[in-house]
Design a protein around this motif. Structure first.
Motif, PDB file in Angstrom:
ATOM      1  N   ILE A   1     -18.114  23.735  -1.324  1.00  0.00           N
ATOM      2  CA  ILE A   1     -18.742  24.700  -2.222  1.00  0.00           C
ATOM      3  C   ILE A   1     -17.825  25.902  -2.397  1.00  0.00           C
ATOM      4  CG2 ILE A   1     -21.075  24.004  -1.572  1.00  0.00           C
ATOM      5  CD1 ILE A   1     -21.212  26.772  -0.028  1.00  0.00           C
TER       6      ILE A   1
ATOM      7  N   TYR B   1     -17.369  14.586  -3.915  1.00  0.00           N
ATOM      8  CA  TYR B   1     -17.705  14.301  -2.519  1.00  0.00           C
ATOM      9  C   TYR B   1     -17.057  12.986  -2.111  1.00  0.00           C
ATOM     10  CZ  TYR B   1     -21.118  10.766  -4.038  1.00  0.00           C
ATOM     11  OH  TYR B   1     -21.716   9.655  -4.595  1.00  0.00           O
TER      12      TYR B   1
ATOM     13  N   ALA C   1     -18.636  17.561   1.219  1.00  0.00           N
ATOM     14  CA  ALA C   1     -18.511  18.236  -0.066  1.00  0.00           C
ATOM     15  C   ALA C   1     -17.964  19.644   0.177  1.00  0.00           C
ATOM     16  CB  ALA C   1     -19.860  18.304  -0.777  1.00  0.00           C
TER      17      ALA C   1
ATOM     18  N   TYR D   1     -20.267  15.448  -9.386  1.00  0.00           N
ATOM     19  CA  TYR D   1     -19.972  16.315  -8.249  1.00  0.00           C
ATOM     20  C   TYR D   1     -18.959  15.658  -7.307  1.00  0.00           C
ATOM     21  CZ  TYR D   1     -24.472  17.658 -10.140  1.00  0.00           C
ATOM     22  OH  TYR D   1     -25.490  18.001 -11.002  1.00  0.00           O
TER      23      TYR D   1
ATOM     24  N   CYS E   1     -30.035  24.413  -0.368  1.00  0.00           N
ATOM     25  CA  CYS E   1     -29.282  23.993  -1.548  1.00  0.00           C
ATOM     26  C   CYS E   1     -30.166  24.002  -2.792  1.00  0.00           C
ATOM     27  CB  CYS E   1     -28.706  22.593  -1.333  1.00  0.00           C
ATOM     28  SG  CYS E   1     -28.132  21.782  -2.833  1.00  0.00           S
TER      29      CYS E   1
ATOM     30  N   TYR F   1     -29.386  17.616  -7.078  1.00  0.00           N
ATOM     31  CA  TYR F   1     -28.268  17.052  -6.318  1.00  0.00           C
ATOM     32  C   TYR F   1     -28.621  15.804  -5.519  1.00  0.00           C
ATOM     33  CZ  TYR F   1     -25.753  21.341  -7.419  1.00  0.00           C
ATOM     34  OH  TYR F   1     -25.124  22.375  -8.073  1.00  0.00           O
TER      35      TYR F   1
ATOM     36  N   SER G   1     -25.458  18.086   2.246  1.00  0.00           N
ATOM     37  CA  SER G   1     -24.056  18.485   2.434  1.00  0.00           C
ATOM     38  C   SER G   1     -23.812  19.861   1.828  1.00  0.00           C
ATOM     39  CB  SER G   1     -23.114  17.472   1.786  1.00  0.00           C
ATOM     40  OG  SER G   1     -23.305  16.182   2.301  1.00  0.00           O
ATOM     41  N   ILE G   2     -24.313  20.063   0.623  1.00  0.00           N
ATOM     42  CA  ILE G   2     -24.142  21.353  -0.051  1.00  0.00           C
ATOM     43  C   ILE G   2     -24.848  22.448   0.740  1.00  0.00           C
ATOM     44  CG2 ILE G   2     -24.582  22.644  -2.172  1.00  0.00           C
ATOM     45  CD1 ILE G   2     -24.575  19.900  -3.631  1.00  0.00           C
TER      46      ILE G   2
ATOM     47  N   ARG H   1     -21.833  26.834  -5.448  1.00  0.00           N
ATOM     48  CA  ARG H   1     -21.846  25.643  -6.296  1.00  0.00           C
ATOM     49  C   ARG H   1     -20.896  24.609  -5.697  1.00  0.00           C
ATOM     50  NH1 ARG H   1     -23.464  25.871 -11.823  1.00  0.00           N
ATOM     51  NH2 ARG H   1     -24.222  27.912 -12.486  1.00  0.00           N
ATOM     52  N   VAL H   2     -21.314  23.364  -5.761  1.00  0.00           N
ATOM     53  CA  VAL H   2     -20.447  22.293  -5.279  1.00  0.00           C
ATOM     54  C   VAL H   2     -19.296  22.100  -6.259  1.00  0.00           C
ATOM     55  CG1 VAL H   2     -21.748  20.453  -6.447  1.00  0.00           C
ATOM     56  CG2 VAL H   2     -20.434  19.928  -4.389  1.00  0.00           C
TER      57      VAL H   2
END
Length: 433
Positions: free
Chosen positions: A84, A122, A82, A120, A224, A408, A414-415, A89-90
């Motif tokens: 950011i 990804y 992902a 989102y 996150c 999330y 990931s974030i 923020r993603v």
């Protein structure tokens, strides 16, 4: 440019993180919270504005196009990537997909073609069963990130790319940047981060001064979740003043991210939070049944994550690792539709084990907030009324503890990995307000 933004973000982390958490904050209040003179703050804000990290008008806020950072989570079953922005923020799905299509990145055959039903952006792929393949995939991703960095520099069509974070399961020594052991991925053991990279990619990152950091997925997830509590569009926004937060993450196992007094807790070697490997009493009605034949990945028997996999879902470790959140949710619905009594029993068993986890955490840490994340989000609402912490006469430990679902879910590591990578490895992460 990218390395300069990285340094600026780190050198001014207190000011920037306060603005991230409280966009629109008055400058006088910001100076007080950051404990600096107003004139000093004004000079710093002018500097941050000149470097495209903050907007001063119409209200003080982070400029989301100040930079991009990439987060990669390597789990026992799936790996996700992902992006950011500078506000932590993603990127939304449309923006992420546009980058992939416009610049022809992250379109390798190993990525899953399954439709992304979230808002989102990804991509993900199944975790390979050997180190060689994982390294090939990882290096293809890094090659694309380097490509995007060069585009950002030469065409000025993307924000500067400053860092890449990788979150992994198991024991991750963040200070030495070493994978000590990933319990759910047996081939990841005693590996430094440099050993994951091809020489050309390692040199490419160094030449461009793109930071590359590895960390533990539960710490990434907690980071996150904590930052996301300050986003006004988060349904959990009302809990942003909670300073003591514990995050339960269910992936291939159970991880636990801990924030105490607004500070991320790592332990002496970043090994804190191995909640899934705490041994607990088995569900009373199952005491006469045979225990799982296979030991837990840690080598012990009776670990809480192992009992949940076996006693609740009737699965072995390998099958559970491969199961997605949707598949687990469907499995529970099938129980409910087939046999109400059997479903009720399964929920009681699940509630019993989660209750033990909640009980241990509340007695030991007395948190004000517990966030359920990962695969737990697909079934925790069904088990909500069955969660029975065995607090006994210490029920006061639960008085101020709210329990909520993650915003999330399985994307949180990931974030969080991307966020953690914007600071030097093993940096102290804290929230001043």
């Amino acid at each position: 440019m990218a390395e300069r933004i990285f340094d600026i973000n780190n050198d001014n982390k207190d000011i920037l993180n306060i603005i991230r958490c409280k966009p629109g904050i008055e400058k006088t209040v910001l100076a007080k919270e950051a404990n600096i003179a107003f004139k000093t703050l004004a000079n710093k804000l002018d500097f941050l504005f000149e470097n495209n990290l903050v907007d001063l008008e119409p209200k003080l806020k982070i400029n989301r196009s100040g930079f991009y950072s990439f987060g990669i989570s390597i789990g026992g079953s799936h790996c996700k990537i992902a992006i950011i922005d500078a506000e932590y923020r993603v990127l939304p799905k449309e923006e992420f997909n546009e980058i992939c299509d416009r610049y022809n990145v992250f379109n390798n055959d190993f990525f899953s073609n399954r439709e992304n039903n979230s808002n989102y952006g990804y991509k993900y792929f199944e975790t390979p069963d050997n180190r060689t393949t994982l390294e090939i995939y990882l290096n293809e991703i890094l090659k694309d990130i380097i490509k995007l960095y060069d585009i950002a520099i030469n065409q000025n069509s993307l924000p500067p790319i400053i860092s890449i974070g990788v979150a992994l399961t198991g024991s991750i020594d963040s200070s030495r940047q070493v994978i000590v052991r990933s319990h759910n991925i047996g081939y990841l053991k005693n590996i430094s981060k440099e050993m994951l990279l091809k020489p050309e990619n390692l040199n490419g990152l160094k030449e461009r001064r793109i930071e590359f950091v590895i960390d533990h997925n539960a710490k990434a997830m907690a980071t996150c979740e904590k930052f996301s509590l300050y986003h006004e569009d988060n349904l959990n926004y009302e809990y942003n003043k909670k300073k003591n937060v514990v995050c339960f993450y269910l992936g291939s196992g159970i991880g636990c991210g801990i924030i105490l007094n607004n500070r991320l807790i790592r332990g002496c070697r970043n090994f804190s939070g191995e909640l899934g490997h705490i041994q607990v009493p088995r569900y009373p009605e199952l005491l006469e049944d045979s225990l799982p034949q296979e030991p837990c990945t840690c080598g012990a028997k009776g670990c809480i994550e192992h009992l949940i996999i076996h006693d609740v879902f009737d699965m072995d470790r390998e099958s559970f690792q491969k199961a997605t959140s949707d598949e687990l949710s469907k499995r529970i619905e099938e129980w409910k539709n087939a046999d109400g009594a059997a479903y009720e029993r399964k929920m009681k068993i699940l509630g019993y084990y989660i209750g033990w986890a909640v009980d241990a955490i509340t007695k030991l840490l007395n948190p004000g907030l517990i966030i359920f994340s990962g695969k737990m989000t697909c079934f925790i609402t069904k088990a909500w009324s069955y969660i029975k912490p065995t607090v006994g006469e210490m029920d006061y430990a639960m008085l101020d503890c709210q329990m909520i679902l993650s915003k999330y879910a399985a994307l949180a590591p990931s974030i969080g990995a991307a966020i953690l990578s914007t600071f030097p490895a093993d940096e102290l992460i804290e929230w001043i307000i």
